[in-house]
Design a protein around this motif. Sequence first.
Motif, PDB file in Angstrom:
ATOM      1  N   LYS A 112      -4.461 -21.442  35.078  1.00 60.47           N
ATOM      2  CA  LYS A 112      -4.073 -20.372  35.983  1.00 60.47           C
ATOM      3  C   LYS A 112      -2.576 -20.155  35.943  1.00 60.47           C
ATOM      4  O   LYS A 112      -1.811 -21.089  35.862  1.00 60.47           O
ATOM      5  N   THR A 113      -2.202 -18.892  35.965  1.00 61.87           N
ATOM      6  CA  THR A 113      -0.782 -18.586  36.059  1.00 61.87           C
ATOM      7  C   THR A 113      -0.347 -18.802  37.502  1.00 61.87           C
ATOM      8  O   THR A 113      -1.140 -18.640  38.424  1.00 61.87           O
ATOM      9  N   THR A 114       0.876 -19.197  37.664  1.00 66.56           N
ATOM     10  CA  THR A 114       1.377 -19.448  39.016  1.00 66.56           C
ATOM     11  C   THR A 114       2.536 -18.513  39.309  1.00 66.56           C
ATOM     12  O   THR A 114       3.314 -18.176  38.429  1.00 66.56           O
ATOM     13  N   VAL A 115       2.617 -18.091  40.546  1.00 64.03           N
ATOM     14  CA  VAL A 115       3.722 -17.245  40.985  1.00 64.03           C
ATOM     15  C   VAL A 115       4.719 -18.152  41.693  1.00 64.03           C
ATOM     16  O   VAL A 115       4.377 -18.858  42.625  1.00 64.03           O
ATOM     17  N   SER A 116       5.948 -18.114  41.217  1.00 65.46           N
ATOM     18  CA  SER A 116       6.982 -18.941  41.838  1.00 65.46           C
ATOM     19  C   SER A 116       8.063 -18.026  42.416  1.00 65.46           C
ATOM     20  O   SER A 116       8.143 -16.840  42.080  1.00 65.46           O
ATOM     21  N   PHE A 117       8.892 -18.611  43.240  1.00 63.67           N
ATOM     22  CA  PHE A 117       9.994 -17.845  43.826  1.00 63.67           C
ATOM     23  C   PHE A 117      10.912 -17.317  42.732  1.00 63.67           C
ATOM     24  O   PHE A 117      11.315 -16.157  42.749  1.00 63.67           O
ATOM     25  N   ILE A 118      11.227 -18.169  41.749  1.00 67.89           N
ATOM     26  CA  ILE A 118      12.129 -17.748  40.672  1.00 67.89           C
ATOM     27  C   ILE A 118      11.474 -16.648  39.828  1.00 67.89           C
ATOM     28  O   ILE A 118      12.155 -15.758  39.319  1.00 67.89           O
ATOM     29  N   GLY A 119      10.149 -16.671  39.711  1.00 67.22           N
ATOM     30  CA  GLY A 119       9.441 -15.602  39.002  1.00 67.22           C
ATOM     31  C   GLY A 119       9.576 -14.268  39.724  1.00 67.22           C
ATOM     32  O   GLY A 119       9.729 -13.217  39.095  1.00 67.22           O
ATOM     33  N   LYS A 120       9.532 -14.326  41.052  1.00 67.27           N
ATOM     34  CA  LYS A 120       9.720 -13.103  41.838  1.00 67.27           C
ATOM     35  C   LYS A 120      11.150 -12.592  41.715  1.00 67.27           C
ATOM     36  O   LYS A 120      11.383 -11.387  41.613  1.00 67.27           O
ATOM     37  N   VAL A 121      12.106 -13.524  41.722  1.00 63.37           N
ATOM     38  CA  VAL A 121      13.513 -13.145  41.541  1.00 63.37           C
ATOM     39  C   VAL A 121      13.684 -12.485  40.172  1.00 63.37           C
ATOM     40  O   VAL A 121      14.358 -11.461  40.049  1.00 63.37           O
ATOM     41  N   LYS A 122      13.046 -13.068  39.155  1.00 56.24           N
ATOM     42  CA  LYS A 122      13.122 -12.493  37.806  1.00 56.24           C
ATOM     43  C   LYS A 122      12.596 -11.071  37.804  1.00 56.24           C
ATOM     44  O   LYS A 122      13.188 -10.169  37.210  1.00 56.24           O
TER      45      LYS A 122
END
Length: 198
Positions: A112-122
């Motif tokens: 599963k792909t995960t959503v991280s805070f840094i991914g949202k910032v990206k």
Amino acid sequence: MKKLIKIFVNLLTISRIIFSIFLIFNATKLSNITFLMIVAILFLTDQLDGFLARKYKVQTLFGAVMDTVADKILCITLIIPLILGNRISLIILIGELAIGLTNLIAVLNKRKTTVSFIGKVKMWLLSISIIVGYLVSFGYIPKIIFNISCVITFVIQLYVLIKYILLLKRRERIGNSNISIEFKLEKLFDTDYYLKNL
């Protein structure tokens, strides 16, 4: 009520794909302001669909996969025209393609792909860079601002990519079965199945 929210969230996600295709064929027919407004709204739908899905606990495997697909289609279709005017935008396209390829490999390996805070910032930085790129191409702001935003976005993309690869390697090493998810047609819209395998 939850069923309606789930449908609305999925329609928001799918609308990004539809409007990305619309922009490909109609960008030159729109005024600069109308084009930028549509792009900004499309980037906001990316934040809104995920927020609503989590808030009302209506996440699904379909939604997670389509969200990723819609994001990549939107970003890639918007970056490619920018490359013609400023080749530095090629680096953010490469970064986005690398992240997308890593996600695809993970999905094919039932991870599963995960959503991280840094991914949202990206994603926010990428959105801003794309909008800035169009502001430059329309002659509203100087080119140097776009160059700087591309470099910053690319550095964050590299960080996200490395962090994601390390996470997948760590999960593979420990062999945790809780992070594997099967792509079963009957489970695509099953919120309980998705949340249980989160």
